[in-house]
Design a protein around this motif. Structure first.
Motif, mmCIF file in Angstrom:
data_model
loop_
_atom_site.group_PDB
_atom_site.id
_atom_site.type_symbol
_atom_site.label_atom_id
_atom_site.label_comp_id
_atom_site.label_asym_id
_atom_site.label_seq_id
_atom_site.Cartn_x
_atom_site.Cartn_y
_atom_site.Cartn_z
ATOM 1 N N ALA A 55 39.284 -13.773 -55.123
ATOM 2 C CA ALA A 55 39.909 -12.610 -55.755
ATOM 3 C C ALA A 55 41.421 -12.596 -55.531
ATOM 4 O O ALA A 55 42.166 -12.022 -56.338
ATOM 5 C CB ALA A 55 39.288 -11.325 -55.199
ATOM 6 N N LYS A 58 43.690 -13.959 -58.373
ATOM 7 C CA LYS A 58 43.864 -13.142 -59.592
ATOM 8 C C LYS A 58 44.880 -12.057 -59.292
ATOM 9 O O LYS A 58 44.564 -10.879 -59.158
ATOM 10 C CB LYS A 58 42.525 -12.552 -60.010
ATOM 11 C CG LYS A 58 41.449 -13.620 -60.241
ATOM 12 C CD LYS A 58 40.070 -13.005 -60.438
ATOM 13 C CE LYS A 58 39.001 -14.086 -60.582
ATOM 14 N NZ LYS A 58 37.642 -13.516 -60.706
ATOM 15 N N ASP A 60 47.172 -10.550 -60.887
ATOM 16 C CA ASP A 60 47.439 -9.428 -61.778
ATOM 17 C C ASP A 60 46.531 -8.241 -61.493
ATOM 18 O O ASP A 60 46.787 -7.118 -61.943
ATOM 19 C CB ASP A 60 47.287 -9.860 -63.239
ATOM 20 C CG ASP A 60 45.912 -10.425 -63.532
ATOM 21 O OD1 ASP A 60 45.265 -10.946 -62.595
ATOM 22 O OD2 ASP A 60 45.471 -10.339 -64.690
ATOM 23 N N GLN A 61 45.458 -8.454 -60.726
ATOM 24 C CA GLN A 61 44.535 -7.380 -60.360
ATOM 25 C C GLN A 61 44.792 -6.849 -58.954
ATOM 26 O O GLN A 61 44.071 -5.978 -58.475
ATOM 27 C CB GLN A 61 43.092 -7.878 -60.464
ATOM 28 C CG GLN A 61 42.707 -8.349 -61.859
ATOM 29 C CD GLN A 61 41.303 -8.942 -61.900
ATOM 30 O OE1 GLN A 61 40.489 -8.707 -61.005
ATOM 31 N NE2 GLN A 61 41.021 -9.706 -62.943
ATOM 32 N N GLN A 67 50.131 -8.792 -53.451
ATOM 33 C CA GLN A 67 50.851 -9.868 -54.142
ATOM 34 C C GLN A 67 51.911 -10.474 -53.215
ATOM 35 O O GLN A 67 52.082 -11.695 -53.167
ATOM 36 C CB GLN A 67 51.506 -9.330 -55.414
ATOM 37 C CG GLN A 67 50.509 -8.965 -56.510
ATOM 38 C CD GLN A 67 51.200 -8.484 -57.776
ATOM 39 O OE1 GLN A 67 52.321 -8.885 -58.071
ATOM 40 N NE2 GLN A 67 50.534 -7.615 -58.518
#
Length: 620
Positions: A55, A58, A60-61, A67
């Protein structure tokens, strides 16, 4: 891209994680992320490592906080476990140990004090205890603070007259001490009470702590009437006063909530950028106090995530009571329940009350959390103002974010220690305190304070590149011009720049309020006697002095024990520990008979004779 981190760094972090994912099993476990300085960034647990870790690719989630974490990730460590519960426990322990930057952290996590009634002596004693419960006895708590347990101990001593002295002190008494004369002890040390009557007092105290106060009151009332009928009015008055104290205490502490005897009330509140968790401790139907906890690194997390992080860290080593009342539904509550049940071997009821008296307790806890946040914000504002005044006083270019204070302690050069105390805008940062056993001390050392400070500063700034040893903006040195020059020489030799150094020397007759401040290129100066800045600087100096004295005393005691016991042939670390735990001190060991020594585990008759001969030969 919502992140403010560099795309190339983020892409590199993603690639690192992808390469790890290829080798991950569909098993539970714990993963750790590290940056290029090998500092832990994050510790997480998963029911399926592969599904959870992937996970992070990813982005952008992910929230901005995670991040940034991915962009800093250079490597990962993986540990598989047998179950998700085991993974949760390991995760909690690693978070507490490593304090990762991106985990939600329980700040100022500490052990709570207990009341201990010992069971290793004919006359049990009642004391405050914090830490591992290794002494044989009954433990009652936890209490929310030292103040709460101290108040309870004083009342228990007044009512039940139990001793609080050490066994060694007890054995050396020939007449009653002050505790007896102020009516807080029955003086069993000099046979003012027989063992049967004393143990009856112990039994009453335990009944009272466990909430059976009516039983204790009935017993005392019977004793009072019997004393009155026997015309022993002084004894009758004593029983009457004890009954009155119990009545007042019970009236103040008793809670009347159905189903609440042993419970923690846990409420979480967000306000003004702060997250506070308020905990009420109820034991045996009484309020054992309340404590406020503030969570770090929690800004972007949900309330569910924050409360789950708190509960897993808070109950990692603390056994939960029969009931826990929550203000909010945390993430993975079923897993937290299972973890506590497996770890402590008991079932706890977890409730989120919506109405009634239990909900009133939650609302009361939330109100306390709101007040705690207000106090913290006011304290932060006051501390920021003090730091600004310090910057102005010492002509700093900006408000300091880290102040370090140094002091030394020794007695004629023996057991010399130097200490470093750290303060920031949140107050004293005790986790950053450091102590330095002076290695350069030689016979005839004589306590050269300048040499001690040079050694302390040299060792401290050798670690300046480590995260926990970041450079301060301001250094306060206990001493005058000579001590300041010694520090400046070390700073020059080690090429340490950008740190303002101030020496604080007591003024005439060493009176507080007449301190003199020494700085490079300035004449010594003083501050106004009633200046808030002066009072703040005195607090910093006094805290360093307290820490230095405490460190020296502990080191001296350890040295004394080591020097005396290490001289005895056949006494290694294990036997030394067993002897000290049993007798409490070297003095207690020296006063013991051969038979008493043989009671200690690992001490044979031959070894007991060696110990006995050593002390009786050397002590005459």
């Amino acid at each position: 891209m919502t992140s403010d981190c560099q795309p190339s760094a983020l892409d590199h972090g993603i690639n690192v994680i992808k390469s790890v994912v290829k080798t991950l099993p569909e098993k539970p476990g714990v993963y750790r992320m590290y940056n290029r300085d090998d500092e832990p960034l994050y510790v997480g647990k998963a029911k399926s490592l592969k599904k959870r870790v992937v996970a992070y690719t990813k982005t952008d989630q992910l929230p901005v906080r995670l991040q940034r974490m991915v962009a800093e990730t250079i490597r990962m460590e993986i540990v598989t476990t047998h179950s998700e519960i085991e993974a949760l426990l390991l995760e909690s322990n690693l978070i507490k140990k490593l304090q990762p930057r991106y985990n939600i952290l329980l700040k100022d996590d500490k052990s709570f004090p207990y009341v201990l009634i010992t069971q290793d002596h004919k006359y049990p004693r009642i004391v405050k205890h914090r830490g591992p419960q290794q002494i044989k006895g009954r433990y009652f708590g936890p209490f929310a603070s030292n103040a709460a347990v101290d108040e309870s101990l004083i009342l228990l001593q007044k009512i039940f007259l139990l001793r609080n002295c050490t066994d060694n002190y007890f054995s050396g008494r020939t007449r009653p001490c002050l505790q007896y004369h102020i009516k807080r002890c029955s003086a069993p040390c000099v046979n003012k009470i027989n063992p049967e009557d004393y143990n009856e007092l112990v039994k009453q105290a335990i009944d009272f702590i466990l909430g059976r106060s009516s039983k204790v009151q009935e017993f005392l009332a019977t004793k009072m009437h019997a004393a009155s009928e026997a015309l022993d009015y002084e004894a009758a008055a004593t029983y009457r006063d004890r009954i009155a104290m119990i009545t007042r205490l019970v009236a103040r502490q008793r809670i009347n909530v159905e189903g609440i005897s042993d419970a923690d009330v846990v409420a979480i509140l967000e306000n003004s950028g702060q997250t506070c968790v308020q905990v009420f401790f109820f034991r045996h139907g009484r309020n054992f106090g309340t404590e406020s906890f503030f969570l770090a690194h929690a800004q972007e997390a949900s309330l569910e995530e924050k409360l789950a992080a708190f509960l897993t860290q808070f109950y990692a080593e603390r056994e939960p009571p029969k009931k826990v009342l929550l203000s909010y539904q945390p993430e993975e509550l079923d897993l937290i329940k299972s973890s506590c049940r497996e770890h402590f071997g008991k079932v706890t009821s977890w409730e989120i009350p919506k109405m009634g008296t239990k909900k009133e307790l939650i609302d009361h806890a939330l109100s306390n959390a709101k007040d705690a946040i207000s106090r913290k914000l006011n304290e932060s504002s006051s501390m920021a103002k003090l730091f600004e005044d310090v910057a102005s006083t010492f002509q700093l270019s900006a408000r300091p974010s880290r102040i370090e204070v140094y002091d030394n302690s020794h007695v004629q050069g023996t057991n010399p220690y130097g200490v470093m105390v750290v303060a920031d805008e949140n107050g004293f940062n005790r986790r950053a305190y450091r102590k330095f056993a002076i290695k350069g001390a030689q016979p005839g050392f004589g306590g050269d304070d300048y040499a001690m400070m040079r050694e302390v500063l040299s060792r401290r700034f050798a670690r300046a590149d480590q995260e926990d040893w970041q450079l301060p903006d301001l250094m306060l040195i206990d001493g005058g011009l000579g001590q300041l020059n010694a520090v400046l020489k070390v700073m020059e030799e080690m090429d340490i720049k950008g740190v303002t150094i101030v020496g604080i020397a007591k003024g005439e007759q060493r009176n507080a309020g007449r301190e003199r401040f020494f700085m490079v290129g300035q004449e010594p100066f003083s501050l106004e006697h009633n200046s808030p800045t002066l009072h703040f600087l005195q607090r910093l100096r006094d805290e360093a002095h307290r820490f230095a004295i405490g460190t020296h005393r502990a080191g001296r005691q350890k040295s004394m024990i080591k020097s005396q016991l290490d001289e005895i042939s056949g006494i290694g670390p294990k036997r030394k520990k067993a002897l000290l735990q049993h007798f409490g001190s070297v003095r207690g060991i020296s006063a013991a008979s051969v038979h008493d020594l043989m009671v200690v585990e690992g001490i044979s008759e031959a070894v007991a004779n060696v110990i006995y001969s050593h002390f009786h030969d050397t002590l005459g």
